[in-house]
Scaffold this active site. Sequence first.
Site, PDB file in Angstrom:
ATOM      1  N   PRO A  62       0.784  -1.239   0.000  1.00 52.51           N
ATOM      2  CA  PRO A  62       0.000   0.000   0.000  1.00 52.51           C
ATOM      3  C   PRO A  62       0.814   1.287   0.000  1.00 52.51           C
ATOM      4  CG  PRO A  62       0.011  -0.940   2.188  1.00 52.51           C
ATOM      5  CD  PRO A  62       0.751  -1.909   1.301  1.00 52.51           C
ATOM      6  N   CYS A  63       1.449   1.557  -1.109  1.00 51.66           N
ATOM      7  CA  CYS A  63       2.211   2.796  -1.247  1.00 51.66           C
ATOM      8  C   CYS A  63       1.302   4.019  -1.173  1.00 51.66           C
ATOM      9  CB  CYS A  63       3.029   2.785  -2.538  1.00 51.66           C
ATOM     10  SG  CYS A  63       2.077   2.441  -4.024  1.00 51.66           S
TER      11      CYS A  63
END
Length: 171
Positions: free
Chosen positions: A138-139
């Site tokens: 989850p950048c």
Amino acid sequence: MLRLLEEKIATPLGPLWVVCDEQFRLRAIEWEQYRDRMEQLLNIHYRHEGYERVSATNPGGLSDKLADYFAGNLAVIDTLETATGGTPFQREVWQALRAIPCGQVMHYGQLAAQLGRPGAARAVGAANGANPISIVVPCHRVIGRNGTLTGYAGGVQRKEWLLRHEGYLLL
């Protein structure tokens, strides 16, 4: 030769490519409009060993699990296995991204400090930008130091949607 299974799925944010290996470990997830970026990353990470891409339908149930995420089962992405290329530092950053809880965010400096590299915020940002597995790694949960939504390869609108979907309240 590495065999990669791929499928394009529909999401509320537009078509999304899901690429995994035959053990159903995710190798790439990318928005259709950025497919060229995905292909570049696949070539960078896997051309030395050789790979082929094969169309598949719901490989390992991954497409259904991503649909579940978009339908509100946020925890499902924590159960998905990944196998990425990248440098040791990039993989370290990507692993740290997976530890950011759903509904929370960090800024690049916080993530660098957590990795024991307090001066490496820019390097963390670069690794974040090279993440091949959008959403699951989850950048989108990394924001600018001042709280701004910066640096999401899928576009700031998608980043905002994902953060709201996960319960992060944007001011």
